[in-house]
Design an enzyme around this catalytic site. Sequence first.
Site, PDB file in Angstrom:
ATOM      1  NE  ARG A  96      -3.346  -0.111  -0.171  1.00 37.36           N
ATOM      2  CZ  ARG A  96      -4.430  -0.255  -1.084  1.00 37.36           C
ATOM      3  NH1 ARG A  96      -4.672   0.586  -1.798  1.00 37.36           N
ATOM      4  NH2 ARG A  96      -5.044  -1.411  -1.301  1.00 37.36           N
ATOM      5  CG  HIS A 110      -6.218  -0.880   3.229  1.00 43.60           C
ATOM      6  ND1 HIS A 110      -5.415   0.439   3.109  1.00 43.60           N
ATOM      7  CD2 HIS A 110      -6.809  -0.572   1.836  1.00 43.60           C
ATOM      8  CE1 HIS A 110      -5.788   0.985   2.093  1.00 43.60           C
ATOM      9  NE2 HIS A 110      -6.685   0.608   1.429  1.00 43.60           N
ATOM     10  CB  CYS A 111      -0.634  -2.159   5.587  1.00 43.91           C
ATOM     11  SG  CYS A 111      -1.522  -0.891   6.686  1.00 43.91           S
ATOM     12  CB  ALA A 112      -0.212  -6.741   3.235  1.00 44.25           C
TER      13      ALA A 112
END
Length: 363
Positions: free
Chosen positions: A114, A355-357
């Site tokens: 992300r 979401h970050c990944a």
Amino acid sequence: MNRRSVLQTGLASSVAFAAPGCAPAQPSQTMRYEMPLESATHLRTLMQWPTSIDVYGARALSSVQAAIIDIANTIAEFEPVAMLAVSHARGLDRPRLSGAVEVWDIPTDDLWCRDSGPTFVKDEAGSLAVALVQFNGWGNKQPHANDARIAGRVAERLGLSVIDSGVVGEQGGLEHDGDGTMLAHASCWVNDNRNPNLTADQIAGRLGDALGASKMIWAPGIVGADITDYHIDALARFVEPGRIVIQIDGEIVPHDPWSAAAHETLAILEQATDARGRSLEIVRLPEPFDIRAHADDFVASYVNYYVCNHAVIAAEFGDRRADDEARDILASLYPGREIVQLNIDPIGASGGGIHCATQQQPA
């Protein structure tokens, strides 16, 4: 290195404004490219293979890699996944990945696609380009020799043009509603570790030009309390234009800077309007308390979910009441999509979430 070590810090000032030189009434007509909403149809999901022993240590790295495989294989049930990794990457075990997961020969340092992955935008004809938000390791807090080049390398592989935003930062620190409005914590943009010579207005204007937005809603955030300087995607997300979901406790917890900052963001959102002049509908997600993890700096964010084709991939933390409530709220926000909850505790312990990944490539 812990990505979320709490520090007692002050809060910055806040401002919401329309980016100079843009027309809030009709942003789509003033911008050549626009970043689609995450819930729009995807061609694929991109992910990055984490390789750094220095960041995680051998045992934790193995656990984080297992969680990345679980996320990738789950998303691959709904849409293709491309895992960015060199063939000889530490710990990469191709047979453990679904056959619907491709491996692209692009070197990586860490998993946070992300932040260091490409931000895709579309023109009016539907053609894709990459809007470059230059990644510098969250203000040079972590080595990023490979990750800083990922967006450009993906663009080259796909034959896409690159639009340089002229801004340093991470997409995890920016929400966009696909209809002209952005939301961010100023702490991770208006910061000398990213953009020392730019004002808030200049940063918002450049991001708006690159992503097709005409208004930024700034909230203060917290400088220096974690490696990201408080990314917005752990707290609040656009579900659709005019609608935001936020994870927040019922009232401010005394002496907790995260709680104070979250409630300050909420207060700003309650008074804000978007690029079309609409007030924002705000939906609350619960805070989990009775969770498996015991570390004080564990990131237990339901709002850090990922919307893929026909599904929402979200976390569960072992708090049965809160997990079930979060699932039901997400189902109401994304009707017709399957809600899949995963145990991603190793990633939460590393300071992030699903979401970050992940990073979507629009169709």
